[in-house]
Design a protein around this motif. Structure first.
Motif, PDB file in Angstrom:
ATOM      1  N   SER A   1      40.224  51.459  33.487  1.00  0.00           N
ATOM      2  CA  SER A   1      39.588  52.779  33.382  1.00  0.00           C
ATOM      3  C   SER A   1      38.846  52.948  32.070  1.00  0.00           C
ATOM      4  CB  SER A   1      40.638  53.879  33.528  1.00  0.00           C
ATOM      5  OG  SER A   1      41.162  53.861  34.837  1.00  0.00           O
ATOM      6  N   MET A   2      39.341  52.316  30.995  1.00  0.00           N
ATOM      7  CA  MET A   2      38.704  52.443  29.687  1.00  0.00           C
ATOM      8  C   MET A   2      37.247  51.982  29.743  1.00  0.00           C
ATOM      9  SD  MET A   2      39.696  50.676  26.034  1.00  0.00           S
ATOM     10  CE  MET A   2      39.204  49.015  26.439  1.00  0.00           C
ATOM     11  N   MET A   3      36.964  51.004  30.548  1.00  0.00           N
ATOM     12  CA  MET A   3      35.625  50.415  30.576  1.00  0.00           C
ATOM     13  C   MET A   3      34.716  51.048  31.643  1.00  0.00           C
ATOM     14  SD  MET A   3      35.765  48.476  28.076  1.00  0.00           S
ATOM     15  CE  MET A   3      34.182  47.702  28.246  1.00  0.00           C
TER      16      MET A   3
ATOM     17  N   THR B   1      35.821  38.350  34.670  1.00  0.00           N
ATOM     18  CA  THR B   1      34.593  37.552  34.765  1.00  0.00           C
ATOM     19  C   THR B   1      34.192  37.329  36.214  1.00  0.00           C
ATOM     20  OG1 THR B   1      35.771  35.441  34.717  1.00  0.00           O
ATOM     21  CG2 THR B   1      35.065  36.355  32.600  1.00  0.00           C
ATOM     22  N   ARG B   2      35.143  37.428  37.122  1.00  0.00           N
ATOM     23  CA  ARG B   2      34.884  37.166  38.536  1.00  0.00           C
ATOM     24  C   ARG B   2      34.709  38.441  39.350  1.00  0.00           C
ATOM     25  NH1 ARG B   2      38.297  36.626  42.810  1.00  0.00           N
ATOM     26  NH2 ARG B   2      40.119  36.904  41.500  1.00  0.00           N
ATOM     27  N   ILE B   3      35.378  39.512  38.949  1.00  0.00           N
ATOM     28  CA  ILE B   3      35.393  40.752  39.735  1.00  0.00           C
ATOM     29  C   ILE B   3      34.878  41.896  38.876  1.00  0.00           C
ATOM     30  CG2 ILE B   3      36.845  42.367  41.017  1.00  0.00           C
ATOM     31  CD1 ILE B   3      38.916  40.089  41.272  1.00  0.00           C
ATOM     32  N   SER B   4      33.841  42.590  39.344  1.00  0.00           N
ATOM     33  CA  SER B   4      33.310  43.713  38.564  1.00  0.00           C
ATOM     34  C   SER B   4      33.721  45.070  39.137  1.00  0.00           C
ATOM     35  CB  SER B   4      31.784  43.624  38.472  1.00  0.00           C
ATOM     36  OG  SER B   4      31.226  43.657  39.770  1.00  0.00           O
ATOM     37  N   ASP B   5      34.056  45.137  40.405  1.00  0.00           N
ATOM     38  CA  ASP B   5      34.439  46.401  41.034  1.00  0.00           C
ATOM     39  C   ASP B   5      35.834  46.826  40.554  1.00  0.00           C
ATOM     40  OD1 ASP B   5      36.016  47.563  43.746  1.00  0.00           O
ATOM     41  OD2 ASP B   5      34.076  48.469  43.294  1.00  0.00           O
ATOM     42  N   PRO B   6      35.956  48.039  39.985  1.00  0.00           N
ATOM     43  CA  PRO B   6      37.254  48.485  39.458  1.00  0.00           C
ATOM     44  C   PRO B   6      38.372  48.506  40.503  1.00  0.00           C
ATOM     45  CG  PRO B   6      35.503  49.927  38.682  1.00  0.00           C
ATOM     46  CD  PRO B   6      34.893  48.998  39.694  1.00  0.00           C
ATOM     47  N   ASP B   7      38.064  48.861  41.754  1.00  0.00           N
ATOM     48  CA  ASP B   7      39.119  48.878  42.778  1.00  0.00           C
ATOM     49  C   ASP B   7      39.619  47.467  43.074  1.00  0.00           C
ATOM     50  OD1 ASP B   7      39.144  51.659  43.054  1.00  0.00           O
ATOM     51  OD2 ASP B   7      37.487  51.612  44.503  1.00  0.00           O
ATOM     52  N   GLU B   8      38.710  46.505  43.113  1.00  0.00           N
ATOM     53  CA  GLU B   8      39.120  45.115  43.318  1.00  0.00           C
ATOM     54  C   GLU B   8      39.883  44.593  42.110  1.00  0.00           C
ATOM     55  OE1 GLU B   8      35.986  42.496  44.700  1.00  0.00           O
ATOM     56  OE2 GLU B   8      35.122  44.117  45.891  1.00  0.00           O
ATOM     57  N   GLN B   9      39.489  45.046  40.912  1.00  0.00           N
ATOM     58  CA  GLN B   9      40.225  44.661  39.710  1.00  0.00           C
ATOM     59  C   GLN B   9      41.660  45.177  39.782  1.00  0.00           C
ATOM     60  OE1 GLN B   9      37.984  46.177  36.385  1.00  0.00           O
ATOM     61  NE2 GLN B   9      36.580  44.432  36.362  1.00  0.00           N
ATOM     62  N   ARG B  10      41.820  46.405  40.268  1.00  0.00           N
ATOM     63  CA  ARG B  10      43.171  46.978  40.393  1.00  0.00           C
ATOM     64  C   ARG B  10      44.014  46.165  41.374  1.00  0.00           C
ATOM     65  NH1 ARG B  10      39.921  51.445  39.868  1.00  0.00           N
ATOM     66  NH2 ARG B  10      40.359  52.637  37.987  1.00  0.00           N
ATOM     67  N   GLN B  11      43.410  45.729  42.486  1.00  0.00           N
ATOM     68  CA  GLN B  11      44.146  44.917  43.465  1.00  0.00           C
ATOM     69  C   GLN B  11      44.587  43.595  42.854  1.00  0.00           C
ATOM     70  OE1 GLN B  11      41.354  44.646  46.719  1.00  0.00           O
ATOM     71  NE2 GLN B  11      42.320  46.344  47.831  1.00  0.00           N
ATOM     72  N   ALA B  12      43.672  42.945  42.132  1.00  0.00           N
ATOM     73  CA  ALA B  12      44.009  41.667  41.496  1.00  0.00           C
ATOM     74  C   ALA B  12      45.071  41.867  40.420  1.00  0.00           C
ATOM     75  CB  ALA B  12      42.747  41.029  40.907  1.00  0.00           C
ATOM     76  N   ALA B  13      44.953  42.943  39.646  1.00  0.00           N
ATOM     77  CA  ALA B  13      45.941  43.237  38.608  1.00  0.00           C
ATOM     78  C   ALA B  13      47.310  43.487  39.241  1.00  0.00           C
ATOM     79  CB  ALA B  13      45.501  44.448  37.782  1.00  0.00           C
ATOM     80  N   ALA B  14      47.323  44.213  40.343  1.00  0.00           N
ATOM     81  CA  ALA B  14      48.588  44.504  41.034  1.00  0.00           C
ATOM     82  C   ALA B  14      49.256  43.206  41.491  1.00  0.00           C
ATOM     83  CB  ALA B  14      48.344  45.441  42.211  1.00  0.00           C
ATOM     84  N   ALA B  15      48.463  42.247  41.965  1.00  0.00           N
ATOM     85  CA  ALA B  15      49.021  40.965  42.403  1.00  0.00           C
ATOM     86  C   ALA B  15      49.623  40.198  41.220  1.00  0.00           C
ATOM     87  CB  ALA B  15      47.935  40.127  43.083  1.00  0.00           C
ATOM     88  N   LEU B  16      48.931  40.197  40.086  1.00  0.00           N
ATOM     89  CA  LEU B  16      49.463  39.539  38.888  1.00  0.00           C
ATOM     90  C   LEU B  16      50.772  40.198  38.437  1.00  0.00           C
ATOM     91  CD1 LEU B  16      46.352  38.982  36.576  1.00  0.00           C
ATOM     92  CD2 LEU B  16      47.955  37.230  37.327  1.00  0.00           C
ATOM     93  N   ILE B  17      50.775  41.509  38.461  1.00  0.00           N
ATOM     94  CA  ILE B  17      51.968  42.256  38.039  1.00  0.00           C
ATOM     95  C   ILE B  17      53.129  41.985  38.995  1.00  0.00           C
ATOM     96  CG2 ILE B  17      52.923  44.593  37.801  1.00  0.00           C
ATOM     97  CD1 ILE B  17      50.080  45.348  36.663  1.00  0.00           C
ATOM     98  N   LYS B  18      52.827  41.839  40.280  1.00  0.00           N
ATOM     99  CA  LYS B  18      53.882  41.551  41.264  1.00  0.00           C
ATOM    100  C   LYS B  18      54.542  40.201  40.964  1.00  0.00           C
ATOM    101  CE  LYS B  18      54.930  41.506  46.121  1.00  0.00           C
ATOM    102  NZ  LYS B  18      54.605  42.110  47.397  1.00  0.00           N
TER     103      LYS B  18
END
Length: 198
Positions: free
Chosen positions: A98-100, A172-189
């Motif tokens: 969200s900061m960015m 570097t691969r994903i620019s859409d914030p919603d897709e970034q959230r999905q990828a972040a959620a997977a890493l956190i899982k």
């Protein structure tokens, strides 16, 4: 040593930095003048020079302000209520994704981000503090769950670094914030699973 979390909260400086951020986003760094920043801050140019020596000084101060806010938001989210994965996701979303949002939405966002090499010292300090906050939350969760991270060949610091490295690569691969959230959620899982007993 730069203390990211100890930024001054002088209202005049904050007004200048908020105004300068709007001008940088609207016109880009190269086209923005000290006059533009003074007008945005509702002050004279000489008064602006009493606070900041030049545009680069203001740019660095904006970065310091944003990075400080980011750390405070992450720290608050990690200390909050709820399951570990939810707290960590809130921290990552508020401190990074969200900061960015405003920078990415600006037609001059790429120009502003290209200048980040001039902020390497600030970003390095910020990342180190963020890793500390995340590692502390990871260690606390491991303790709460009775998990010996060392027995698994892991450490809280390693997991915190892995999370931030993964998020950096993802950007570097994903620019859409919603897709970034999905990828972040997977890493956190994945990290959350490592913190479960058994």
């Amino acid at each position: 040593m730069i203390e990211i979390e100890d930024i001054a909260t002088d209202p005049k400086r904050v007004r200048i930095l908020d105004g300068a951020m709007k001008v940088f986003l609207a016109y880009g760094y190269a086209r923005t003048t000290m006059d533009d920043i003074a007008r945005a801050a509702d002050m004279s140019r000489p008064a602006l020079y009493l606070q900041f020596k030049n545009k680069t000084d203001i740019y660095r101060a904006i970065a310091l302000m944003l990075l400080s806010r980011s750390l405070e938001q992450a720290k608050t989210a990690l200390a909050g209520e709820g399951p570990f994965a939810e707290r960590m996701m809130r921290a990552i979303d508020e401190a990074l994704i969200s900061m960015m949002r405003a920078v990415h939405a600006s037609p001059h966002g790429a120009e502003l981000l290209d200048m980040k090499s001039s902020l390497a010292d600030l970003v390095g300090c910020w990342r180190g503090r963020l890793v500390e906050h995340i590692a502390k939350a990871v260690q606390s969760e491991a303790g709460r769950n009775g998990v010996d991270l060392a027995a698994k060949g892991l450490s809280a610091r390693l997991l915190a670094d892995m999370l931030l490295d993964g998020l950096e690569g993802m950007k570097t691969r994903i620019s859409d914030p919603d897709e970034q959230r999905q990828a972040a959620a997977a890493l956190i899982k994945v990290i959350d699973l490592a913190l479960k007993a058994g």
